[in-house]
Design a protein around this motif. Structure first.
Motif, PDB file in Angstrom:
ATOM      1  N   GLY A   1      18.278   7.823 -14.195  1.00 41.20           N
ATOM      2  CA  GLY A   1      17.499   7.899 -12.959  1.00 41.20           C
ATOM      3  C   GLY A   1      16.648   8.858 -12.872  1.00 41.20           C
ATOM      4  N   GLY A   2      16.844   9.984 -13.362  1.00 38.41           N
ATOM      5  CA  GLY A   2      15.931  11.136 -13.208  1.00 38.41           C
ATOM      6  C   GLY A   2      14.902  11.021 -14.010  1.00 38.41           C
ATOM      7  N   VAL A   3      14.969  10.425 -15.200  1.00 44.12           N
ATOM      8  CA  VAL A   3      13.853  10.116 -16.255  1.00 44.12           C
ATOM      9  C   VAL A   3      12.854   9.121 -15.679  1.00 44.12           C
ATOM     10  CG1 VAL A   3      13.086   9.091 -18.356  1.00 44.12           C
ATOM     11  CG2 VAL A   3      14.869  10.648 -18.345  1.00 44.12           C
ATOM     12  N   ILE A   4      13.607   8.329 -14.808  1.00 42.16           N
ATOM     13  CA  ILE A   4      12.465   7.194 -14.154  1.00 42.16           C
ATOM     14  C   ILE A   4      11.902   8.034 -13.122  1.00 42.16           C
ATOM     15  CG2 ILE A   4      12.899   5.244 -12.661  1.00 42.16           C
ATOM     16  CD1 ILE A   4      15.472   4.491 -14.214  1.00 42.16           C
TER      17      ILE A   4
ATOM     18  N   MET B   1       7.591   5.058  -4.603  1.00 44.52           N
ATOM     19  CA  MET B   1       8.476   4.406  -5.806  1.00 44.52           C
ATOM     20  C   MET B   1       8.174   2.870  -5.357  1.00 44.52           C
ATOM     21  SD  MET B   1      12.318   4.628  -7.215  1.00 44.52           S
ATOM     22  CE  MET B   1      12.994   3.536  -8.155  1.00 44.52           C
ATOM     23  N   LYS B   2       7.206   2.156  -6.056  1.00 43.85           N
ATOM     24  CA  LYS B   2       6.901   0.865  -5.581  1.00 43.85           C
ATOM     25  C   LYS B   2       7.143  -0.057  -6.839  1.00 43.85           C
ATOM     26  CE  LYS B   2       4.363   1.151  -1.383  1.00 43.85           C
ATOM     27  NZ  LYS B   2       5.409   1.518  -0.638  1.00 43.85           N
ATOM     28  N   HIS B   3       7.358  -1.326  -6.604  1.00 45.68           N
ATOM     29  CA  HIS B   3       7.422  -2.250  -7.934  1.00 45.68           C
ATOM     30  C   HIS B   3       6.109  -2.258  -8.474  1.00 45.68           C
ATOM     31  CE1 HIS B   3       8.768  -5.852  -9.715  1.00 45.68           C
ATOM     32  NE2 HIS B   3       7.606  -6.152 -10.023  1.00 45.68           N
ATOM     33  N   PRO B   4       6.138  -1.990 -10.194  1.00 49.64           N
ATOM     34  CA  PRO B   4       4.991  -1.818 -10.681  1.00 49.64           C
ATOM     35  C   PRO B   4       3.825  -2.841 -10.510  1.00 49.64           C
ATOM     36  CG  PRO B   4       6.724  -1.760 -12.349  1.00 49.64           C
ATOM     37  CD  PRO B   4       7.345  -1.819 -10.696  1.00 49.64           C
ATOM     38  N   ASP B   5       3.863  -3.848 -10.027  1.00 48.77           N
ATOM     39  CA  ASP B   5       2.792  -4.922  -9.875  1.00 48.77           C
ATOM     40  C   ASP B   5       2.127  -4.293  -8.770  1.00 48.77           C
ATOM     41  OD1 ASP B   5       4.551  -8.082 -10.275  1.00 48.77           O
ATOM     42  OD2 ASP B   5       3.302  -6.629 -11.463  1.00 48.77           O
TER      43      ASP B   5
ATOM     44  N   HIS C   1      20.176   2.822  -9.176  1.00 49.26           N
ATOM     45  CA  HIS C   1      20.443   4.235  -9.487  1.00 49.26           C
ATOM     46  C   HIS C   1      20.312   4.794  -7.693  1.00 49.26           C
ATOM     47  CE1 HIS C   1      21.753   5.236 -13.252  1.00 49.26           C
ATOM     48  NE2 HIS C   1      21.028   4.433 -13.697  1.00 49.26           N
ATOM     49  N   LEU C   2      19.231   4.542  -7.345  1.00 51.06           N
ATOM     50  CA  LEU C   2      18.784   5.014  -5.954  1.00 51.06           C
ATOM     51  C   LEU C   2      19.804   4.612  -4.925  1.00 51.06           C
ATOM     52  CD1 LEU C   2      16.573   7.104  -5.117  1.00 51.06           C
ATOM     53  CD2 LEU C   2      15.295   5.025  -4.572  1.00 51.06           C
TER      54      LEU C   2
ATOM     55  N   GLU D   1      12.380  -0.625 -15.681  1.00 48.58           N
ATOM     56  CA  GLU D   1      12.754   0.735 -15.425  1.00 48.58           C
ATOM     57  C   GLU D   1      12.804   0.930 -13.778  1.00 48.58           C
ATOM     58  OE1 GLU D   1      10.442   4.044 -16.944  1.00 48.58           O
ATOM     59  OE2 GLU D   1      11.021   3.616 -18.838  1.00 48.58           O
ATOM     60  N   PHE D   2      12.128   0.392 -13.200  1.00 50.36           N
ATOM     61  CA  PHE D   2      12.063   0.078 -11.733  1.00 50.36           C
ATOM     62  C   PHE D   2      13.424  -0.470 -11.196  1.00 50.36           C
ATOM     63  CE2 PHE D   2      10.396  -0.017  -7.536  1.00 50.36           C
ATOM     64  CZ  PHE D   2      10.753  -1.073  -6.966  1.00 50.36           C
ATOM     65  N   ASN D   3      13.624  -1.436 -11.739  1.00 49.59           N
ATOM     66  CA  ASN D   3      14.869  -2.138 -11.407  1.00 49.59           C
ATOM     67  C   ASN D   3      15.957  -1.157 -11.408  1.00 49.59           C
ATOM     68  OD1 ASN D   3      13.780  -4.451 -10.156  1.00 49.59           O
ATOM     69  ND2 ASN D   3      13.432  -5.306 -12.374  1.00 49.59           N
TER      70      ASN D   3
END
Lengths: 421, 413
Positions: free
Chosen positions: A10-13, A150-154, A112-113, A105-107
């Motif tokens: 999660g930290g990496v993300i 932190m949003k969806h990459p789209d 994790h969040l 990674e987002f999902n």
């Protein structure tokens, strides 16, 4: 309560996402990608690097770094030539795989969040994510777009067009060489629909079932798309003229009697207008011991805050901070401000009012009371009157405040006296 | 077109029928009063006026109505007595119309019933700013004048304690100060009001003005007044003498004296005048104030003292103060105690309506119809009722039925 959890993946993300937000700040100004530049960046990115030629390239690959090189031999170049011209490369290109990885990674990060915040990962929504990020990374920055997000990459990465031609260099789309392929293909499709409707009309006429009274497309409460929104859909820059032509074509379609056939298609290009008055929160009427209806309201103007209680079955007595309003506001202008909400609704002698007001000067206090009164009167009044009050400006808080003084100047705008020497 | 006119007439009569109950109901009450000339029904719009110009015969049924003071009386009785804005209104409208209101009627009632043998009663009119204290005082003084009383009217006592250009040390008393200009102006106006009495009243002792001038005993009071007017240096002393004589000779058998002072709280407040060494002067150190204070005592009979306490024009008082206690201070209150307080309030519904109708009648308030063509065609007819009503409600709200506020509002409407 901050959870001191070992941030593994999660930290990496999150770190990666923070970096992405930095990237966002940089690329906020350059949003649209152009396919024309892909070719250029091909060549430029190639200087001074040698890499293996990949055997096959998939149709929808979005290139980040050029995978195919042209040169195989080393060329003696100076460092200045080798230095990459970042600005000329255009906006960054993201490959399809990259985006897919980001989505994964987002999902995972989202789950994790949710775990960290103690919520259920299955039903963790975007609002939850926003709240969690605001809690874990509190930021004092005023610019909302500069805060961690932190949003969806789209939503973060700008949509970019895939490579438009195959490995033989032949473009896929038949309108590629017009330069604005998506726009012209859209126009082509739309005109095709126009011709379909006309053909249907002719058929109905031939069969004798033609009638003018057909179902009309409902255009109320919506507006046409603007150029920016169209560009977003087409992922291609267009001009104002192009947008205008497109809207004109759509309106031509709407002029036909049988346009309801393509209603769905047309509604795709309309955006809903919010009904402003629905935003007003109207408190229900309250009743005090003597069965008299009353309502409260609050208002602010500059630095003055006012709270009012408007009672029904009154005779126009108004008390401000315990003092009669004639004595509190000796100036006519302030009393006119007090009068405006009642006069507008034609309820001049019908209500009693008690107000408390602090702060500001006399004009600010009058304005604050006026806003508070208008808000209190909302409970006594019908929907149409609410809308007319909103249009009259009675319900809009005045945003003007004192502008700050800047260093190097005497006031907000006034500069120091100019001396020649 | 004709239909529109008909509509307008209907609306006009509707307006009249709405306003009639406020004023017309009083007509039923007049039974058995001796002099009956009543609220004229000749033109239905003039219900706010009355043709009774004798304040003595004003009664409850006249409350809210305007009565006219003939110009000759205005010049004699009120050479300086009316408030400035009212004087301007007289000039504009070419008539002096005063509204009959309850405080004034109350005062006149007390004056009628008062026994001349008893010590003079002191009446104090008080109320918030702009409610009509000065004009109520004028109404009462008009009544007294028509009843042949001697009028001693100080239009604004505040003028004596501030903005004095020339201040000289009094010759009579070393510690006091004279105000020659104010005194001589007042004497001139006093002479205009009370010509008749000045010839009849005689001095009771000899007064020496300077080495060569003196007034003998038994001379008419008019001579003292002339002396004050011509020899401005002795004006303040002349005023003192006049006051003393009048007070001494006001007995039940002879004339009746009414002392009307507007802004009596000035006599016990503070002044803005300074001595040469820049120290403030106390009001008791001014001759005029000192003598007037003596008048305000109730140790004489055969008359009355009517005073108003106002914050307007007073110095060093907060604008929210209107009660006698606050404005007179401890000293003044103790001096005037016991007095009869009369509260003057803002207009009631009926009085406001009446005032509004008066302004409309004088074409001071006019409503213009929106359509210019209509206004050309229907010039003689009243505008639609809607305009009138809305405008009146706005005036009511903005002035909160305060007479002065209404007057100022209408001033530039």
């Amino acid at each position: 309560m901050r959870s001191i959890v070992r941030l593994g993946v999660g930290g990496v993300i999150l770190r990666a996402l923070l970096l992405r937000s930095c990237a966002l700040r940089r690329s906020v100004s350059k949003m649209a990608a152009s396919s024309g530049r892909v070719l250029k960046s091909f060549v430029q990115g190639c200087c001074g690097c040698s890499s293996v030629i990949l055997p096959s390239i998939a149709r929808n690959v979005i290139l980040q770094k050029p995978a195919v090189t042209v040169l195989a031999r080393l060329v003696c170049t100076s460092s200045t030539l080798q230095r990459k011209n970042i600005a000329a490369a255009g906006p960054e290109k993201y490959t399809q795989e990259f985006i897919k990885k980001q989505i994964e990674e987002f999902n995972i990060g989202k789950r994790h969040l949710a775990n960290m915040m103690g919520e259920d990962p299955e039903t963790f929504t975007q609002e939850g994510i926003d709240r969690a990020i605001a809690y874990l990374f509190p930021s004092g920055l005023f610019e909302k777009r500069a805060r961690p997000v932190m949003k969806h990459p789209d939503e973060i990465f700008p949509k970019q067009r895939a490579v438009q031609w195959g490995e033989d260099g032949r473009p896929f789309h038949f309108l590629f060489y017009t330069g604005k392929q998506s726009y012209y293909s859209l126009m082509h499709d739309t005109f095709g629909k126009f011709l379909d409707i006309q053909k249907y009309q002719d058929r109905m006429r031939a069969e004798g079932l033609f009638s003018q009274e057909t179902k009309q497309v409902n255009l109320i409460g919506s507006r046409w798309m603007i150029k920016e929104e169209l560009e977003e859909i087409l992922v291609q820059p267009i001009s104002d003229h192009d947008c205008l032509r497109f809207i004109q074509l759509l309106e031509r379609i709407l002029a036909l009697p049988y346009c309801s056939m393509e209603e769905e298609y047309i509604q795709r290009f309309r955006r809903a207008l919010e009904v402003q008055s629905k935003k007003q929160k109207i408190e229900p009427l309250q009743y005090d011991e003597n069965e008299v209806a009353f309502s409260t309201g609050e208002g602010r103007r500059k630095t003055a805050t006012a709270t009012t209680i408007v009672r029904d079955n009154g005779s126009g007595n108004i008390t401000v901070n315990g003092v009669d309003y004639l004595h509190y506001f000796p100036v006519l202008q302030d009393r006119e401000q007090l009068m405006f909400p009642f006069q507008f609704l034609d309820r001049l002698g019908k209500h009693d009012m008690e107000c408390k007001v602090t702060g500001g000067g006399r004009s600010a206090q009058a304005g604050a009371i006026r806003l508070a009164t208008a808000r209190a009167l909302l409970s006594f009044v019908t929907e149409n009157e609410v809308e007319s009050m909103r249009q009259a400006g009675l319900l809009t808080p005045d945003p003007r405040v004192k502008e700050r003084q800047k260093p190097g100047q005497e006031g907000a705008r006034r500069k120091f006296t100019w001396n020649k020497r | 077109m004709a239909l529109k006119r008909l509509n307008r007439i209907v609306q006009l009569s509707h307006t009249v029928s709405l306003t009639r109950p406020l004023h017309g109901s009083g007509c039923g009450l007049q039974l058995g009063a001796a002099t009956q000339t009543e609220a004229p029904m000749e033109s239905p719009r003039a219900v706010f006026r009355t043709s009774e110009s004798e304040p003595a015969s004003h009664g409850e049924q006249h409350i809210g109505q305007f009565y006219t003071i003939p110009p000759s009386q205005v010049k004699t009785i009120f050479p300086h007595g009316l408030p400035y804005r009212f004087q301007q209104q007289i000039k504009t409208f070419n008539e002096a119309c005063l509204m009959v209101r309850k405080p004034a009627l109350e005062l006149i009632g007390y004056l009628k019933k008062a026994d001349p043998a008893h010590p003079s009663v002191r009446y104090v009119l008080y109320g918030e700013r702009g409610t009509g204290k000065s004009l109520s005082l004028c109404h009462a003084l008009h009544h007294c004048s028509l009843q042949d009383w001697l009028i001693l009217h100080v239009p604004d006592a505040h003028l004596w304690v501030k903005n004095c250009k020339e201040l000289m040390a009094s010759s009579y008393h070393r510690a006091r100060f004279d105000q020659p200009i104010e005194a001589s102006v007042w004497l001139k106006n006093f002479r205009v009001t009370n010509e008749r009495f000045l010839k009849e009243i005689k001095t009771s002792q000899k007064y020496i003005w300077s080495k060569r001038e003196f007034t003998d005993e038994g001379r008419p009071l008019g001579e003292i007044v002339d002396q004050g007017v011509t020899r401005v240096k002795n004006a303040s002393d002349a005023v003192g003498v006049v006051l003393k004589e009048l007070k001494a000779q006001a007995r039940p058998g002879s004339y009746r004296l009414v002392v009307g002072v507007d802004g009596v709280n000035a006599l016990w407040g503070r002044t803005t005048l300074r001595k040469e060494d820049r120290s403030l002067i106390d009001p008791s150190e001014l001759t005029l104030v000192h003598n007037l204070r003596k008048m305000m005592k109730n140790d004489w009979c055969g008359g009355a003292v009517i005073a108003t306490v106002t914050q307007t024009g007073s110095v060093f008082t907060p604008s929210s103060a209107y009660l006698p206690q606050e404005l007179l201070g401890k000293e003044g209150f103790d001096f005037l105690d016991p007095f009869l307080p009369v509260l003057v309030r803002a207009y009631s519904e009926k009085e406001f309506e009446s005032s509004y109708q008066y302004y409309r009648d004088r074409h001071w308030i006019q409503h213009h119809t929106v359509d210019s063509l209509k206004s050309i065609l229907c010039v003689s007819l009243a505008p639609p009722a809607g305009h009138t009503e809305e405008g009146k409600k706005e005036l009511l709200f903005l002035s909160n039925r305060n007479p002065a506020a209404l007057e100022r509002l209408c001033a530039f409407l």
